[in-house]
Design an enzyme around this catalytic site. Structure first.
Site, PDB file in Angstrom:
ATOM      1  N   LYS A  83       0.851  -1.194   0.000  1.00  9.06           N
ATOM      2  CA  LYS A  83       0.000   0.000   0.000  1.00  9.06           C
ATOM      3  C   LYS A  83       0.886   1.244   0.000  1.00  9.06           C
ATOM      4  O   LYS A  83       1.807   1.374   0.821  1.00  9.06           O
ATOM      5  CB  LYS A  83      -0.855  -0.033   1.269  1.00  9.06           C
TER       6      LYS A  83
HETATM    7  C1  E4P Z   1      -8.360   1.371   4.086  1.00  8.16           C
HETATM    8  O1  E4P Z   1      -7.513   0.988   3.333  1.00  8.16           O
HETATM    9  C2  E4P Z   1      -8.229   2.564   4.964  1.00  8.16           C
HETATM   10  O2  E4P Z   1      -7.053   2.507   5.694  1.00  8.16           O
HETATM   11  C3  E4P Z   1      -9.426   2.662   5.838  1.00  8.16           C
HETATM   12  O3  E4P Z   1     -10.587   2.272   5.122  1.00  8.16           O
HETATM   13  C4  E4P Z   1      -9.592   3.985   6.517  1.00  8.16           C
HETATM   14  O4  E4P Z   1     -10.804   3.983   7.194  1.00  8.16           O
HETATM   15  P1  E4P Z   1     -11.212   5.146   8.228  1.00  8.16           P
HETATM   16  O5  E4P Z   1     -11.462   6.393   7.453  1.00  8.16           O
HETATM   17  O6  E4P Z   1     -12.463   4.627   8.886  1.00  8.16           O
HETATM   18  O7  E4P Z   1     -10.056   5.278   9.169  1.00  8.16           O
END
Ligand code: E4P
Length: 219
Positions: A83
């Protein structure tokens, strides 16, 4: 649409996996920090629980460092998807890692034009954050819809992963928008089951059944 769990918590992952409908996991540095174990160990443990794409995020912010960190993460397990945040240095790293055959999930995407940058650099997945856009009064699901449309229009193979999902309607809307994946906390996955008529209906079925057989036994 694939369902990913958005967590690094092993107990939540085990519970989700038992449901039989979890296709992968997304983590981020916040989730890993919450579990208190080094990234590599935690990602390896998650890979042991789930046979699907497991996103592990780099913490470097300069391209050469992101690239070597990405390579190291990819070596943990064949299911690891690296990522990378959608910043200038990140896109350079996406291009380099993708060219080596490493699958990259580009995260922190908030506009369709950012998503175009990721697709052009060869991203395997783009992650638009719906909930965080809504937190600032923007329409997050429109962004998902537009990215799906743009990618289809121009034939980009990058998969659209709807992230920052806060409830069942987000999952429904992401599916209707054509997202390939939605990632959600266990709490949201669990909410998808709930309907009072399901509970009421089941209680009635079981009561009728019990009554009939009890009466038959008594009679
Ligand atoms: C996914 O890859 C993200 O890290 C995640 O969905 C972030 O979610 P949040 O906005 O609830 O922290």
């Amino acid at each position: 649409m694939k369902f990913f769990l958005d967590t690094a918590n092993l107990q939540d992952i085990r519970t989700g996996v038992e449901m039989g409908i979890v296709d992968g996991v997304t983590t981020n540095p916040t989730y890993i920090a919450r579990e208190g174990r080094p990234m590599e160990e935690q990602i390896r443990a998650i890979c042991d629980l789930v046979d699907g794409d497991i996103s592990a995020e780099v913490v470097a912010t300069i391209a050469p460092e992101m690239i070597s960190e990405g390579r190291a993460l990819a070596r943990i397990h064949p299911n690891v998807v690296v990522k990378i945040p959608l910043i200038r240095e990140g896109i350079k790293a996406v291009k380099a890692l993708s060219s080596e055959g490493i699958r990259v999930n580009v995260t922190l995407c908030f506009t369709p034009t950012q998503a175009l940058l990721a697709a052009k650099a060869g991203a395997y997945i783009i992650s638009p954050f719906v909930g965080r856009l809504e937190d600032i009064g923007s329409n997050g699901m429109d962004v998902v819809r537009d990215i799906v449309k743009l990618y289809n229009l121009h034939g980009y193979p990058t998969k659209v992963l709807a992230a920052s999902m806060r409830g069942p309607m987000h999952i429904f809307d992401a599916a209707m928008a054509g997202a390939h994946i939605a990632t959600m906390p266990l709490k949201v996955l669990d909410m998808l089951f709930n309907h009072p008529l399901t509970d009421k209906g089941l209680a009635m079925f079981l009561a009728d059944y019990q009554k009939a057989f009890q009466e038959a036994t008594v009679g």
